[in-house]
Scaffold this motif. Sequence first.
Motif, PDB file in Angstrom:
ATOM      1  N   THR A 175     -10.659  -1.231 -11.036  1.00 43.50           N
ATOM      2  CA  THR A 175     -12.322   0.181 -11.078  1.00 43.50           C
ATOM      3  C   THR A 175     -11.320   1.370 -10.899  1.00 43.50           C
ATOM      4  O   THR A 175     -10.982   1.633 -11.966  1.00 43.50           O
ATOM      5  N   THR A 176     -12.893   2.505 -10.212  1.00 44.27           N
ATOM      6  CA  THR A 176     -12.099   3.680 -10.915  1.00 44.27           C
ATOM      7  C   THR A 176     -11.669   4.364  -9.938  1.00 44.27           C
ATOM      8  O   THR A 176     -11.506   3.618  -8.425  1.00 44.27           O
ATOM      9  N   GLU A 177     -11.333   5.708  -9.909  1.00 45.82           N
ATOM     10  CA  GLU A 177     -11.483   6.857  -8.497  1.00 45.82           C
ATOM     11  C   GLU A 177     -12.489   6.435  -7.375  1.00 45.82           C
ATOM     12  O   GLU A 177     -11.277   6.587  -6.440  1.00 45.82           O
ATOM     13  N   ASP A 178     -13.158   5.894  -7.392  1.00 47.99           N
ATOM     14  CA  ASP A 178     -14.380   5.584  -6.670  1.00 47.99           C
ATOM     15  C   ASP A 178     -13.848   4.925  -5.524  1.00 47.99           C
ATOM     16  O   ASP A 178     -14.392   4.206  -4.014  1.00 47.99           O
ATOM     17  N   VAL A 179     -13.303   3.986  -6.115  1.00 51.60           N
ATOM     18  CA  VAL A 179     -12.701   2.847  -5.204  1.00 51.60           C
ATOM     19  C   VAL A 179     -11.267   2.723  -5.538  1.00 51.60           C
ATOM     20  O   VAL A 179     -10.267   3.005  -6.419  1.00 51.60           O
ATOM     21  N   ARG A 180     -10.926   2.244  -4.024  1.00 55.39           N
ATOM     22  CA  ARG A 180      -9.673   2.172  -3.600  1.00 55.39           C
ATOM     23  C   ARG A 180      -8.927   1.548  -2.758  1.00 55.39           C
ATOM     24  O   ARG A 180      -9.878   1.235  -2.131  1.00 55.39           O
ATOM     25  N   ILE A 181      -7.636   0.606  -2.527  1.00 62.95           N
ATOM     26  CA  ILE A 181      -7.231   0.553  -1.835  1.00 62.95           C
ATOM     27  C   ILE A 181      -6.378   0.862  -0.717  1.00 62.95           C
ATOM     28  O   ILE A 181      -6.086   1.496  -0.923  1.00 62.95           O
ATOM     29  N   VAL A 182      -7.267   0.448   0.678  1.00 69.05           N
ATOM     30  CA  VAL A 182      -6.902   1.360   1.691  1.00 69.05           C
ATOM     31  C   VAL A 182      -5.732   0.459   2.835  1.00 69.05           C
ATOM     32  O   VAL A 182      -4.680   1.531   3.610  1.00 69.05           O
ATOM     33  N   ALA A 183      -6.092  -0.604   2.168  1.00 71.85           N
ATOM     34  CA  ALA A 183      -4.272  -1.288   3.953  1.00 71.85           C
ATOM     35  C   ALA A 183      -4.405  -2.602   3.107  1.00 71.85           C
ATOM     36  O   ALA A 183      -5.316  -3.195   2.259  1.00 71.85           O
ATOM     37  N   GLU A 184      -4.139  -3.382   3.315  1.00 76.13           N
ATOM     38  CA  GLU A 184      -3.320  -4.621   3.211  1.00 76.13           C
ATOM     39  C   GLU A 184      -2.478  -5.063   4.477  1.00 76.13           C
ATOM     40  O   GLU A 184      -1.835  -5.108   5.118  1.00 76.13           O
ATOM     41  N   ALA A 185      -3.336  -7.000   5.011  1.00 73.58           N
ATOM     42  CA  ALA A 185      -2.587  -7.689   6.289  1.00 73.58           C
ATOM     43  C   ALA A 185      -1.894  -9.404   5.496  1.00 73.58           C
ATOM     44  O   ALA A 185      -2.839  -9.214   4.711  1.00 73.58           O
ATOM     45  N   GLU A 186      -1.298  -9.215   6.272  1.00 75.74           N
ATOM     46  CA  GLU A 186      -0.357 -10.206   6.444  1.00 75.74           C
ATOM     47  C   GLU A 186      -1.525 -11.744   7.810  1.00 75.74           C
ATOM     48  O   GLU A 186      -0.902 -13.309   7.463  1.00 75.74           O
ATOM     49  N   ASN A 187      -2.453 -10.916   8.052  1.00 74.66           N
ATOM     50  CA  ASN A 187      -3.358 -12.223   8.697  1.00 74.66           C
ATOM     51  C   ASN A 187      -4.207 -11.863   9.316  1.00 74.66           C
ATOM     52  O   ASN A 187      -4.656 -10.733   9.014  1.00 74.66           O
ATOM     53  N   GLY A 188      -4.927 -12.006   9.849  1.00 73.54           N
ATOM     54  CA  GLY A 188      -6.483 -11.862  10.252  1.00 73.54           C
ATOM     55  C   GLY A 188      -6.228 -11.158  11.115  1.00 73.54           C
ATOM     56  O   GLY A 188      -7.137 -10.167  11.694  1.00 73.54           O
ATOM     57  N   ARG A 189      -4.893 -11.310  12.133  1.00 74.76           N
ATOM     58  CA  ARG A 189      -5.735 -10.106  13.434  1.00 74.76           C
ATOM     59  C   ARG A 189      -4.863  -8.787  12.751  1.00 74.76           C
ATOM     60  O   ARG A 189      -5.952  -7.879  13.474  1.00 74.76           O
ATOM     61  N   VAL A 190      -4.306  -8.956  12.087  1.00 73.57           N
ATOM     62  CA  VAL A 190      -3.789  -7.473  11.833  1.00 73.57           C
ATOM     63  C   VAL A 190      -4.912  -6.565  10.958  1.00 73.57           C
ATOM     64  O   VAL A 190      -4.887  -5.458  10.476  1.00 73.57           O
ATOM     65  N   ALA A 191      -5.486  -7.520  10.005  1.00 76.34           N
ATOM     66  CA  ALA A 191      -6.459  -7.260   9.059  1.00 76.34           C
ATOM     67  C   ALA A 191      -7.491  -6.877  10.082  1.00 76.34           C
ATOM     68  O   ALA A 191      -8.429  -4.727   9.679  1.00 76.34           O
ATOM     69  N   MET A 193     -16.187   3.463  -2.579  1.00 80.79           N
ATOM     70  CA  MET A 193     -15.788   2.335  -1.372  1.00 80.79           C
ATOM     71  C   MET A 193     -14.009   1.783  -1.313  1.00 80.79           C
ATOM     72  O   MET A 193     -13.522   2.011  -2.593  1.00 80.79           O
ATOM     73  N   LYS A 194     -14.348   1.905  -0.270  1.00 79.61           N
ATOM     74  CA  LYS A 194     -12.107   1.488   0.357  1.00 79.61           C
ATOM     75  C   LYS A 194     -12.135  -0.269   0.228  1.00 79.61           C
ATOM     76  O   LYS A 194     -13.020  -1.193   1.649  1.00 79.61           O
ATOM     77  N   ILE A 195     -11.331  -0.431   0.274  1.00 78.59           N
ATOM     78  CA  ILE A 195     -10.860  -1.972   0.058  1.00 78.59           C
ATOM     79  C   ILE A 195      -9.792  -2.573   0.995  1.00 78.59           C
ATOM     80  O   ILE A 195      -8.313  -1.878   1.407  1.00 78.59           O
ATOM     81  N   LEU A 196      -9.777  -3.900   1.447  1.00 80.67           N
ATOM     82  CA  LEU A 196      -8.569  -4.343   2.533  1.00 80.67           C
ATOM     83  C   LEU A 196      -8.538  -6.269   1.769  1.00 80.67           C
ATOM     84  O   LEU A 196      -9.456  -5.829   1.728  1.00 80.67           O
ATOM     85  N   ILE A 197      -7.166  -5.613   2.009  1.00 81.11           N
ATOM     86  CA  ILE A 197      -6.732  -7.136   1.259  1.00 81.11           C
ATOM     87  C   ILE A 197      -6.249  -7.832   2.252  1.00 81.11           C
ATOM     88  O   ILE A 197      -4.821  -7.559   2.758  1.00 81.11           O
ATOM     89  N   ALA A 198      -6.480  -8.822   2.976  1.00 84.22           N
ATOM     90  CA  ALA A 198      -5.804  -9.636   4.018  1.00 84.22           C
ATOM     91  C   ALA A 198      -5.441 -11.134   3.210  1.00 84.22           C
ATOM     92  O   ALA A 198      -5.712 -12.285   2.879  1.00 84.22           O
ATOM     93  N   ASP A 199      -4.132 -11.197   3.269  1.00 86.00           N
ATOM     94  CA  ASP A 199      -3.726 -12.681   2.617  1.00 86.00           C
ATOM     95  C   ASP A 199      -2.197 -13.018   2.608  1.00 86.00           C
ATOM     96  O   ASP A 199      -1.174 -12.018   3.135  1.00 86.00           O
ATOM     97  N   ASP A 200      -1.603 -13.665   3.656  1.00 82.34           N
ATOM     98  CA  ASP A 200      -0.306 -13.994   4.469  1.00 82.34           C
ATOM     99  C   ASP A 200       0.728 -14.440   3.113  1.00 82.34           C
ATOM    100  O   ASP A 200       1.915 -14.468   3.209  1.00 82.34           O
ATOM    101  N   GLU A 201      -0.197 -14.059   1.993  1.00 86.60           N
ATOM    102  CA  GLU A 201       0.933 -14.690   0.672  1.00 86.60           C
ATOM    103  C   GLU A 201       0.975 -12.845  -0.486  1.00 86.60           C
ATOM    104  O   GLU A 201       0.674 -12.552  -0.337  1.00 86.60           O
ATOM    105  N   LYS A 202       2.287 -12.341   0.021  1.00 88.06           N
ATOM    106  CA  LYS A 202       3.171 -10.960  -0.557  1.00 88.06           C
ATOM    107  C   LYS A 202       2.495 -10.934  -2.411  1.00 88.06           C
ATOM    108  O   LYS A 202       1.680 -10.542  -2.219  1.00 88.06           O
ATOM    109  N   LEU A 203       2.865 -12.522  -3.067  1.00 87.70           N
ATOM    110  CA  LEU A 203       2.782 -11.864  -4.217  1.00 87.70           C
ATOM    111  C   LEU A 203       1.053 -12.072  -4.558  1.00 87.70           C
ATOM    112  O   LEU A 203       0.169 -11.688  -5.945  1.00 87.70           O
ATOM    113  N   ALA A 204       0.646 -12.673  -3.617  1.00 92.73           N
ATOM    114  CA  ALA A 204      -0.988 -12.935  -3.642  1.00 92.73           C
ATOM    115  C   ALA A 204      -1.812 -11.546  -3.914  1.00 92.73           C
ATOM    116  O   ALA A 204      -2.617 -10.994  -4.456  1.00 92.73           O
ATOM    117  N   ARG A 205      -1.628 -10.794  -3.103  1.00100.88           N
ATOM    118  CA  ARG A 205      -1.979  -9.290  -2.160  1.00100.88           C
ATOM    119  C   ARG A 205      -1.406  -8.218  -3.935  1.00100.88           C
ATOM    120  O   ARG A 205      -1.881  -7.460  -4.001  1.00100.88           O
TER     121      ARG A 205
END
Length: 254
Positions: free
Chosen positions: A24-40, A1-13
């Motif tokens: 989470t386990t090895e089957d779950v990983r963060i694949v990207a993060e974005a500072e706004n919806g366009r980048v997300a 399961m791949k997760i993308l995090i989008a938040d304009d605050e770096k500390l929140a990300r």
Amino acid sequence: MKILIADDEKLARLRLKSLINEITTEDVRIVAEAENGRVALQKWQETGADILLLDIRMPDMDGLSVAREVAKIEAPPAIIFTTAYDEHALQAFDANAIDYLLKPIRKERLLNALQKAQVFNRAKWDDLKQWLPENSVRSHLCIQLQAGLHLVPIKDVVFFQADQKYVIVKTPEKAYLLDESLKALEDEFAGLFIRIHRNTLVSLRHIEVLQRQLDGRLSIQCLGIDEKLIVSRRLAAKVRSCFKEFKANKTPLR
């Protein structure tokens, strides 16, 4: 399961990343993060993330706008909203069984949300938007191309023109096809675009000059394009009035 995090605050990300890595386990990983919806949206397209953790309020393009766009996709990802406020929105998500995380986010609540994450589809969006307060107009249009999603800034659109079941979106550089109704676009962008014909909306900020044709009809010359747009006789007076008012209150586009 791949997760993308989008938040304009770096500390929140960073906090979300830390919590996810804890639970989470090895089957779950963060694949990207974005500072706004366009980048997300762009990074979701690149990574194919299964779950989007979207902050509701972000500059440029917010989380609700991202949700609106991914809901159109045949197999959209699951969406979990994150927010520090907006009680009305939280009631809407509760009513439609769409998950959200209230900041500051607790580890147990995040784990529960990830475990029950479900696909977010067009039907869920249609139900959700009826509960939400009036949203600000979109800053970008999301166009489906063969190569994937393409974002077109509203400020670059010269006109919309109905063409059978699609709408042509014309910019100075290109034309795109959009699967939305002209009436819905007219309602959303009232004050920015004006109807000049039953099948055409024109950006007020792109109108360079109004001209009278030899046959007496009014035509519009827009900045950035060569073709002249003909105004219907029924709408001519309204177009003149709106253009005059817009010019008096806005700086012309150059």
